[in-house]
Design an enzyme around this catalytic site. Structure first.
Site, PDB file in Angstrom:
ATOM      1  CG  ASP A 101      -6.488   0.441  -5.566  1.00  0.00           C
ATOM      2  OD1 ASP A 101      -7.026  -0.656  -5.338  1.00  0.00           O
ATOM      3  OD2 ASP A 101      -5.793   0.672  -6.568  1.00  0.00           O
ATOM      4  CB  VAL A 102      -6.374   2.980   0.509  1.00  0.00           C
ATOM      5  CG1 VAL A 102      -4.918   2.987   0.066  1.00  0.00           C
ATOM      6  CG2 VAL A 102      -6.542   3.844   1.733  1.00  0.00           C
TER       7      VAL A 102
END
Ligand code: URA
Length: 238
Positions: free
Chosen positions: A105-106
């Site tokens: 994920d970011v």
């Protein structure tokens, strides 16, 4: 292979650009200027472009320490306008060939493996291969010791038919654990803890199979994998 193909495979030049370049006499093969694009060369021939040696790109195997606010995407899109892709951090030629073996994920940091070898990547990402991924997880609340057994039994995630595969949980401190999972469902670690009424506040991937994130790599840095690391994926997961 043909010399013009060698140029394409070792630079960003297209076939027609390679042919044009050859006509200028700036390419030498084993010390001799060659202008014929059809000239046959071996993979390990000494080929110089304006005096600088060229090598074939071949298959690349890379580990990167992903920083926060980067995305594991090879495509541009709305998110790519907001965040750079981890591929952009590499600054290598032919980056469009590279694929990420297991996205983060970011806001997740840590080990990302990147390659242009699709079969190798599949051994990491396919749930059938059961390649373990170990995460260091910081939590909003101290988890209960019973969570160890719950993770070992598999967690029922929202929107999924089956429970997750058995996962191994180890306590590091009050609100910090190590979790090893053997599949890669969307937001899996965050959803597993959410299913137990907890919340992940920081997530960092330390290990994939037996490949551990190199402690010498600062966030955003990368290096090529060693032969042993590349081969370990076959040994562990096939
Ligand atoms: N699980 C998550 O929830 N996020 C990640 O980035 C990786 C695994």
């Amino acid at each position: 292979m043909r010399l013009d193909k060698f140029l394409c495979e070792s630079t960003e030049l297209t076939r027609s650009e390679s042919k044009r370049l050859l006509k200028t006499g700036s390419v030498s093969v084993e010390g001799v200027i060659v202008k014929n694009p059809a000239c046959k060369v071996t993979d390990d021939a000494e080929i110089l472009l304006d005096g600088a040696p060229l090598t074939l790109v071949g298959s690349r195997y890379i580990m990167l320490n992903k920083p926060v606010d980067t995305i594991c995407s090879t495509h541009s899109g709305t998110r790519a306008e907001l965040y750079p892709s981890v591929i952009d951090l590499l600054n290598v030629i032919k980056s469009d060939r590279l694929r990420i073996a297991g996205r983060l994920d970011v806001d997740t940091t840590g080990l990302v493996l990147i390659t242009d070898d699709g079969q190798w990547s599949h051994k990491i990402t396919s749930p059938v291969k059961k390649c373990g991924k170990r995460y260091r997880v910081e939590l909003a609340m101290p988890p209960d010791q019973s969570a160890i057994e719950q993770f070992a039994q598999g967690i029922q995630l929202q929107g999924e038919k089956k429970r997750t595969r058995p996962a191994q949980l180890e306590f590091i401190s009050h609100q910090e654990v190590l979790l090893t999972i053997h599949e890669g469902k969307y937001h899996q670690v965050k959803r597993m803890f959410a299913a137990l009424g907890n919340r992940v506040t920081a997530l960092h991937r330390e290990q994939i199979g037996s490949i551990t994130l190199d402690p010498d790599l600062e966030a955003g840095e990368w290096r090529y994998l060693t032969e042993d690391e590349i081969n370990s994926v076959q040994e562990v997961t096939s």
